[in-house]
Scaffold this motif. Sequence first.
Motif, PDB file in Angstrom:
ATOM      1  N   LYS A  62       0.839  -1.207   0.000  1.00 30.91           N
ATOM      2  CA  LYS A  62       0.000   0.000   0.000  1.00 30.91           C
ATOM      3  C   LYS A  62       0.867   1.249   0.000  1.00 30.91           C
ATOM      4  O   LYS A  62       0.524   2.245  -0.637  1.00 30.91           O
ATOM      5  N   ALA A  63       1.988   1.212   0.701  1.00 30.69           N
ATOM      6  CA  ALA A  63       2.921   2.346   0.694  1.00 30.69           C
ATOM      7  C   ALA A  63       3.475   2.591  -0.708  1.00 30.69           C
ATOM      8  O   ALA A  63       3.847   3.718  -1.051  1.00 30.69           O
ATOM      9  N   LYS A  64       3.496   1.548  -1.534  1.00 24.85           N
ATOM     10  CA  LYS A  64       3.967   1.651  -2.920  1.00 24.85           C
ATOM     11  C   LYS A  64       2.812   1.904  -3.882  1.00 24.85           C
ATOM     12  O   LYS A  64       2.955   1.796  -5.093  1.00 24.85           O
ATOM     13  N   LYS A  65       1.622   2.193  -3.339  1.00 20.55           N
ATOM     14  CA  LYS A  65       0.422   2.559  -4.101  1.00 20.55           C
ATOM     15  C   LYS A  65      -0.253   1.393  -4.817  1.00 20.55           C
ATOM     16  O   LYS A  65      -0.963   1.581  -5.789  1.00 20.55           O
ATOM     17  N   TYR A  66      -0.051   0.182  -4.329  1.00 16.76           N
ATOM     18  CA  TYR A  66      -0.776  -0.975  -4.851  1.00 16.76           C
ATOM     19  C   TYR A  66      -2.068  -1.151  -4.060  1.00 16.76           C
ATOM     20  O   TYR A  66      -2.128  -0.815  -2.875  1.00 16.76           O
ATOM     21  N   THR A  67      -3.070  -1.706  -4.703  1.00 14.66           N
ATOM     22  CA  THR A  67      -4.318  -2.054  -4.033  1.00 14.66           C
ATOM     23  C   THR A  67      -4.253  -3.535  -3.696  1.00 14.66           C
ATOM     24  O   THR A  67      -4.003  -4.363  -4.577  1.00 14.66           O
ATOM     25  N   CYS A  68      -4.459  -3.872  -2.429  1.00  9.02           N
ATOM     26  CA  CYS A  68      -4.320  -5.257  -1.970  1.00  9.02           C
ATOM     27  C   CYS A  68      -5.612  -5.777  -1.362  1.00  9.02           C
ATOM     28  O   CYS A  68      -6.326  -5.053  -0.674  1.00  9.02           O
ATOM     29  N   LEU A  69      -5.866  -7.038  -1.610  1.00  4.27           N
ATOM     30  CA  LEU A  69      -6.904  -7.800  -0.932  1.00  4.27           C
ATOM     31  C   LEU A  69      -6.193  -8.968  -0.272  1.00  4.27           C
ATOM     32  O   LEU A  69      -5.091  -9.337  -0.676  1.00  4.27           O
ATOM     33  N   SER A  70      -6.840  -9.586   0.708  1.00  2.35           N
ATOM     34  CA  SER A  70      -6.189 -10.714   1.363  1.00  2.35           C
ATOM     35  C   SER A  70      -7.173 -11.820   1.681  1.00  2.35           C
ATOM     36  O   SER A  70      -8.370 -11.587   1.825  1.00  2.35           O
ATOM     37  N   ALA A  71      -6.608 -13.022   1.787  1.00  2.53           N
ATOM     38  CA  ALA A  71      -7.369 -14.214   2.142  1.00  2.53           C
ATOM     39  C   ALA A  71      -6.512 -15.062   3.066  1.00  2.53           C
ATOM     40  O   ALA A  71      -5.295 -15.141   2.895  1.00  2.53           O
ATOM     41  N   ASN A  72      -7.162 -15.718   4.037  1.00  2.00           N
ATOM     42  CA  ASN A  72      -6.436 -16.558   4.995  1.00  2.00           C
ATOM     43  C   ASN A  72      -6.337 -18.015   4.558  1.00  2.00           C
ATOM     44  O   ASN A  72      -5.735 -18.823   5.253  1.00  2.00           O
ATOM     45  N   SER A  73      -6.952 -18.339   3.420  1.00  3.44           N
ATOM     46  CA  SER A  73      -6.875 -19.705   2.893  1.00  3.44           C
ATOM     47  C   SER A  73      -7.024 -19.649   1.376  1.00  3.44           C
ATOM     48  O   SER A  73      -7.518 -18.655   0.827  1.00  3.44           O
ATOM     49  N   ALA A  74      -6.610 -20.725   0.732  1.00  2.00           N
ATOM     50  CA  ALA A  74      -6.747 -20.782  -0.722  1.00  2.00           C
ATOM     51  C   ALA A  74      -8.212 -20.695  -1.134  1.00  2.00           C
ATOM     52  O   ALA A  74      -8.554 -19.963  -2.061  1.00  2.00           O
ATOM     53  N   GLN A  75      -9.087 -21.405  -0.428  1.00  4.03           N
ATOM     54  CA  GLN A  75     -10.505 -21.375  -0.796  1.00  4.03           C
ATOM     55  C   GLN A  75     -11.075 -19.969  -0.655  1.00  4.03           C
ATOM     56  O   GLN A  75     -11.838 -19.520  -1.511  1.00  4.03           O
ATOM     57  N   GLN A  76     -10.719 -19.276   0.408  1.00  2.00           N
ATOM     58  CA  GLN A  76     -11.180 -17.896   0.574  1.00  2.00           C
ATOM     59  C   GLN A  76     -10.644 -17.031  -0.576  1.00  2.00           C
ATOM     60  O   GLN A  76     -11.353 -16.164  -1.092  1.00  2.00           O
ATOM     61  N   GLY A  77      -9.421 -17.284  -0.998  1.00  2.00           N
ATOM     62  CA  GLY A  77      -8.843 -16.566  -2.139  1.00  2.00           C
ATOM     63  C   GLY A  77      -9.613 -16.832  -3.415  1.00  2.00           C
ATOM     64  O   GLY A  77      -9.885 -15.919  -4.200  1.00  2.00           O
ATOM     65  N   PHE A  78      -9.999 -18.096  -3.633  1.00  2.03           N
ATOM     66  CA  PHE A  78     -10.785 -18.436  -4.831  1.00  2.03           C
ATOM     67  C   PHE A  78     -12.117 -17.703  -4.818  1.00  2.03           C
ATOM     68  O   PHE A  78     -12.597 -17.251  -5.864  1.00  2.03           O
ATOM     69  N   ASP A  79     -12.729 -17.593  -3.652  1.00  2.00           N
ATOM     70  CA  ASP A  79     -14.001 -16.880  -3.530  1.00  2.00           C
ATOM     71  C   ASP A  79     -13.830 -15.408  -3.887  1.00  2.00           C
ATOM     72  O   ASP A  79     -14.689 -14.820  -4.559  1.00  2.00           O
ATOM     73  N   ILE A  80     -12.728 -14.809  -3.461  1.00  2.00           N
ATOM     74  CA  ILE A  80     -12.456 -13.407  -3.799  1.00  2.00           C
ATOM     75  C   ILE A  80     -12.257 -13.261  -5.303  1.00  2.00           C
ATOM     76  O   ILE A  80     -12.820 -12.351  -5.926  1.00  2.00           O
ATOM     77  N   ILE A  81     -11.489 -14.154  -5.902  1.00  2.00           N
ATOM     78  CA  ILE A  81     -11.252 -14.105  -7.352  1.00  2.00           C
ATOM     79  C   ILE A  81     -12.573 -14.223  -8.113  1.00  2.00           C
ATOM     80  O   ILE A  81     -12.797 -13.521  -9.103  1.00  2.00           O
ATOM     81  N   ALA A  82     -13.456 -15.096  -7.641  1.00  5.42           N
ATOM     82  CA  ALA A  82     -14.740 -15.294  -8.315  1.00  5.42           C
ATOM     83  C   ALA A  82     -15.605 -14.037  -8.293  1.00  5.42           C
ATOM     84  O   ALA A  82     -16.424 -13.825  -9.189  1.00  5.42           O
ATOM     85  N   ASN A  83     -15.394 -13.188  -7.289  1.00  3.96           N
ATOM     86  CA  ASN A  83     -16.224 -11.991  -7.135  1.00  3.96           C
ATOM     87  C   ASN A  83     -15.525 -10.685  -7.506  1.00  3.96           C
ATOM     88  O   ASN A  83     -16.122  -9.623  -7.377  1.00  3.96           O
ATOM     89  N   ASP A  84     -14.273 -10.756  -7.938  1.00  8.91           N
ATOM     90  CA  ASP A  84     -13.528  -9.542  -8.275  1.00  8.91           C
ATOM     91  C   ASP A  84     -12.695  -9.794  -9.530  1.00  8.91           C
ATOM     92  O   ASP A  84     -11.685 -10.500  -9.483  1.00  8.91           O
ATOM     93  N   GLN A  85     -13.120  -9.209 -10.625  1.00 12.84           N
ATOM     94  CA  GLN A  85     -12.449  -9.419 -11.911  1.00 12.84           C
ATOM     95  C   GLN A  85     -11.186  -8.574 -12.074  1.00 12.84           C
ATOM     96  O   GLN A  85     -10.533  -8.643 -13.112  1.00 12.84           O
ATOM     97  N   GLU A  86     -10.836  -7.791 -11.060  1.00  8.76           N
ATOM     98  CA  GLU A  86      -9.672  -6.913 -11.159  1.00  8.76           C
ATOM     99  C   GLU A  86      -8.419  -7.479 -10.501  1.00  8.76           C
ATOM    100  O   GLU A  86      -7.431  -6.766 -10.354  1.00  8.76           O
ATOM    101  N   ILE A  87      -8.442  -8.753 -10.115  1.00 13.36           N
ATOM    102  CA  ILE A  87      -7.241  -9.361  -9.517  1.00 13.36           C
ATOM    103  C   ILE A  87      -6.210  -9.542 -10.634  1.00 13.36           C
ATOM    104  O   ILE A  87      -6.448 -10.244 -11.608  1.00 13.36           O
ATOM    105  N   GLY A  88      -5.060  -8.879 -10.458  1.00 15.07           N
ATOM    106  CA  GLY A  88      -4.027  -8.934 -11.485  1.00 15.07           C
ATOM    107  C   GLY A  88      -2.935  -9.937 -11.199  1.00 15.07           C
ATOM    108  O   GLY A  88      -2.280 -10.434 -12.112  1.00 15.07           O
ATOM    109  N   VAL A  89      -2.726 -10.245  -9.929  1.00 16.98           N
ATOM    110  CA  VAL A  89      -1.686 -11.192  -9.527  1.00 16.98           C
ATOM    111  C   VAL A  89      -2.010 -11.703  -8.127  1.00 16.98           C
ATOM    112  O   VAL A  89      -2.626 -11.000  -7.332  1.00 16.98           O
ATOM    113  N   VAL A  90      -1.595 -12.943  -7.859  1.00 15.62           N
ATOM    114  CA  VAL A  90      -1.778 -13.546  -6.543  1.00 15.62           C
ATOM    115  C   VAL A  90      -0.409 -13.782  -5.924  1.00 15.62           C
ATOM    116  O   VAL A  90       0.485 -14.337  -6.578  1.00 15.62           O
TER     117      VAL A  90
END
Length: 124
Positions: free
Chosen positions: A26-54
């Motif tokens: 964030k200090a470098k001006k990136y927008t970050c999301l987080s997940a505590n598990s792979a499945q939670q990460g998959f759920d975020i990806i399914a609902n956010d088409q702007e994920i550029g990298v994991v």
Amino acid sequence: MEVKAKKILIIDDDSRNIFALTAVLKAKKYTCLSANSAQQGFDIIANDQEIGVVLMDMMMPDMDGYQAMNKMQNHPEMKAIPVIAVTAQAMVGDKERCLNAGAAGYISKPVNVDDLVYQLNHYI
């Protein structure tokens, strides 16, 4: 510095790692999301088409980073998202194992911020 359009998804079971990576990015001006598990990460990806990298922790309970990358590679909507393996494993052969498993990049802990930003800029 220009604000990045794509978001970074940090998947790590340790909230301290998520906190540290998010603060630095964030200090470098990136927008970050987080997940505590792979499945939670998959759920975020399914609902956010702007994920550029994991940024994927490789050693997690339930589903580790290797299993998660395999699942992403076999999913039509996730296979195009580059994954940078983030791991405390820095033994000989670990980088190659991550790359062979489908990671686009590799960063060992403790994270070298300059190396991480270099890799992120390559994929975002």
